[in-house]
Design a protein around this motif. Structure first.
Motif, PDB file in Angstrom:
ATOM      1  N   GLY A 175     115.682  99.393   6.832  1.00  0.00           N
ATOM      2  CA  GLY A 175     117.001  99.349   7.541  1.00  0.00           C
ATOM      3  C   GLY A 175     116.804  99.378   9.096  1.00  0.00           C
ATOM      4  N   LEU A 176     115.947 100.264   9.449  1.00  0.00           N
ATOM      5  CA  LEU A 176     115.594 100.411  11.113  1.00  0.00           C
ATOM      6  C   LEU A 176     114.895  98.923  11.517  1.00  0.00           C
ATOM      7  N   LEU A 177     114.001  98.247  10.664  1.00  0.00           N
ATOM      8  CA  LEU A 177     113.319  97.196  11.229  1.00  0.00           C
ATOM      9  C   LEU A 177     114.438  96.052  11.033  1.00  0.00           C
ATOM     10  N   VAL A 178     115.271  96.050  10.093  1.00  0.00           N
ATOM     11  CA  VAL A 178     116.474  95.034  10.021  1.00  0.00           C
ATOM     12  C   VAL A 178     117.455  95.283  11.356  1.00  0.00           C
ATOM     13  N   CYS A 179     117.752  96.538  11.728  1.00  0.00           N
ATOM     14  CA  CYS A 179     118.590  96.693  13.048  1.00  0.00           C
ATOM     15  C   CYS A 179     117.897  96.232  14.209  1.00  0.00           C
ATOM     16  N   LEU A 213     115.878  93.769  14.396  1.00  0.00           N
ATOM     17  CA  LEU A 213     115.984  92.595  14.349  1.00  0.00           C
ATOM     18  C   LEU A 213     117.425  92.006  14.950  1.00  0.00           C
ATOM     19  N   GLY A 214     118.409  92.592  14.497  1.00  0.00           N
ATOM     20  CA  GLY A 214     119.670  92.392  14.905  1.00  0.00           C
ATOM     21  C   GLY A 214     119.856  92.481  16.402  1.00  0.00           C
ATOM     22  N   VAL A 215     119.373  93.769  17.093  1.00  0.00           N
ATOM     23  CA  VAL A 215     119.262  93.948  18.482  1.00  0.00           C
ATOM     24  C   VAL A 215     118.647  92.839  19.064  1.00  0.00           C
ATOM     25  N   VAL A 216     117.377  92.422  18.533  1.00  0.00           N
ATOM     26  CA  VAL A 216     116.958  90.902  19.384  1.00  0.00           C
ATOM     27  C   VAL A 216     117.753  89.943  19.193  1.00  0.00           C
ATOM     28  N   LEU A 217     118.115  89.768  18.052  1.00  0.00           N
ATOM     29  CA  LEU A 217     119.267  88.509  18.351  1.00  0.00           C
ATOM     30  C   LEU A 217     120.321  88.701  19.307  1.00  0.00           C
ATOM     31  N   ILE A 225     125.100  90.639  14.797  1.00  0.00           N
ATOM     32  CA  ILE A 225     126.238  91.644  14.440  1.00  0.00           C
ATOM     33  C   ILE A 225     126.173  91.843  12.929  1.00  0.00           C
ATOM     34  N   LEU A 226     126.226  90.671  12.295  1.00  0.00           N
ATOM     35  CA  LEU A 226     126.020  90.696  10.583  1.00  0.00           C
ATOM     36  C   LEU A 226     124.620  91.339  10.377  1.00  0.00           C
ATOM     37  N   THR A 227     123.502  91.215  10.929  1.00  0.00           N
ATOM     38  CA  THR A 227     122.167  91.767  10.765  1.00  0.00           C
ATOM     39  C   THR A 227     122.483  93.302  10.936  1.00  0.00           C
ATOM     40  N   ILE A 228     123.101  93.573  11.946  1.00  0.00           N
ATOM     41  CA  ILE A 228     123.130  95.273  12.023  1.00  0.00           C
ATOM     42  C   ILE A 228     124.046  95.685  10.925  1.00  0.00           C
TER      43      ILE A 228
END
Length: 357
Positions: free
Chosen positions: A146-150, A152-156, A340-343
């Motif tokens: 979940g941390l890694l996915v978040c 990724l969302g921040v990078v986007l 946003i959707l990734t987060i």
């Protein structure tokens, strides 16, 4: 049920944190330092002891009976976090609510979630997870995912910010106002790292929270953990935060000769005061509800990640509502929406991890 309640409390706290800067945007004819320190009086000095007085009878005696080492480290982390909070305001000023919050809180989320785990790996404490938890336990692996996915969302979201800068010539004056990517990203990195110190401050002040928790549990047996136990620790952490912010803002008020802003006849003084009070109180509410969420989920990585993820989510939503992305190209707009959707996906993953414990 505890996990669901914890997620809901963290959402409310995240909403408060992601929304606090909105009233500041309505303040007229006052400098940044004039409104920031006035709001800070409510955030760090007025509201915290009031909240503790309402929720923890005898909170001041708990502080008085706490050893100097605990108070000192709690205050020190508050000072460091205060620098992060100070630069947070500047980061939002230069990058906007959505991009600034995404970068700063994303970094804070990573450092705040993983650094304590590294410490507890080498210094074993009952009930605390070491860094190995994220690689050997199913729940821990899920939290890390979940941390890694978040991230990724921040990078986007950061990518959307860079695309926005490239298209600045085509943006509306409203979207351009105050935007400075180079300065903002440097400030954001400093803020993101130091803002994680709030989580360290909670750890340092845990003995005070434990006293409040034990007293409440003694008076309310079989009722679970005390929802408001951290309110006593917040007082010391936020004193540290106020120290940093007051020194810097007072320096700016003198240097820029903006201390006279409070006497400006062109400024709607009462309205500005109320807006600063609203912003400051809303800022504090993030901690109030974080403590409630932490009492249900524990002060581990999952609590910190959920809290940060919700703040990033709400901040980006406000960025869209406030038209910070007005006039950008379709690719830029789609990138921020995907971010946003990734987060949101990361929030679901971390929430699910609690069911595996």
């Amino acid at each position: 049920m505890n996990a669901l309640a914890g997620v809901i409390f963290h959402f409310i706290g995240g909403f408060a944190s992601g929304s606090f800067y909105v009233p500041y945007k309505k303040v007229k004819d006052w400098s940044w330092e004039a409104m920031w320190i006035l709001g800070g009086l409510f955030s760090w000095i007025i509201v915290p002891p009031l909240a503790a007085w309402i929720t923890i009878p005898g909170f001041w005696k708990i502080i008085q009976n706490t050893d100097a080492s605990t108070l000192g480290f709690t205050y020190l982390f508050g000072v460091l976090w205060g620098i992060g909070g100070l630069t947070y305001g500047l980061g939002v000023r230069f990058l906007g609510v959505s991009l600034g919050s995404s970068v700063m809180l994303g970094l804070s989320m990573v450092f705040g979630a993983l650094t304590p785990a590294v410490y507890y790996f080498f210094n074993k404490v009952e009930g605390k997870h070491g860094i190995d938890y994220f690689f050997t336990d199913n729940a821990g692996i899920c939290v890390l995912a979940g941390l890694l996915v978040c991230v990724l969302g921040v990078v986007l979201c950061g990518r959307a910010g860079m695309l926005k800068e490239k298209g600045m010539a085509h943006l509306s004056a409203e979207a351009k106002a105050g935007y400075n990517f180079a300065t903002g990203i440097l400030v954001a990195i400093i803020s993101g790292i130091l803002s994680a110190c709030f989580n360290f401050g909670i750890e340092a002040g845990k003995p005070m929270a434990d006293v409040a928790n034990n007293v409440w549990k003694g008076a309310n047996p079989n009722q679970g953990e005390f929802l408001y136990q951290n309110n006593v620790s917040y007082i010391i952490i936020l004193w540290g935060g106020f120290t940093t912010n007051f020194i810097w803002c007072f320096f700016l008020l003198l240097k820029n000769k903006t201390i006279t802003d409070y006497r400006k006849t062109s400024a709607p003084r009462l309205k500005n005061l109320l807006l600063c009070a609203l912003a400051g109180t809303t800022w504090y509410l993030q901690f109030f509800f974080y403590g409630m969420g932490e009492s249900r989920l524990g002060n581990g990585a999952s609590s910190w990640i959920l809290h940060m993820a919700f703040i990033i989510l709400i901040s980006n939503a406000w960025g869209i509502i406030l038209k910070e992305w007005k006039g950008v190209g379709k690719t830029t707009y789609n990138t921020i929406i995907i971010g946003i959707l990734t987060i949101i996906l990361s929030i679901c993953i971390v929430g699910f991890a609690k069911t595996l414990e």
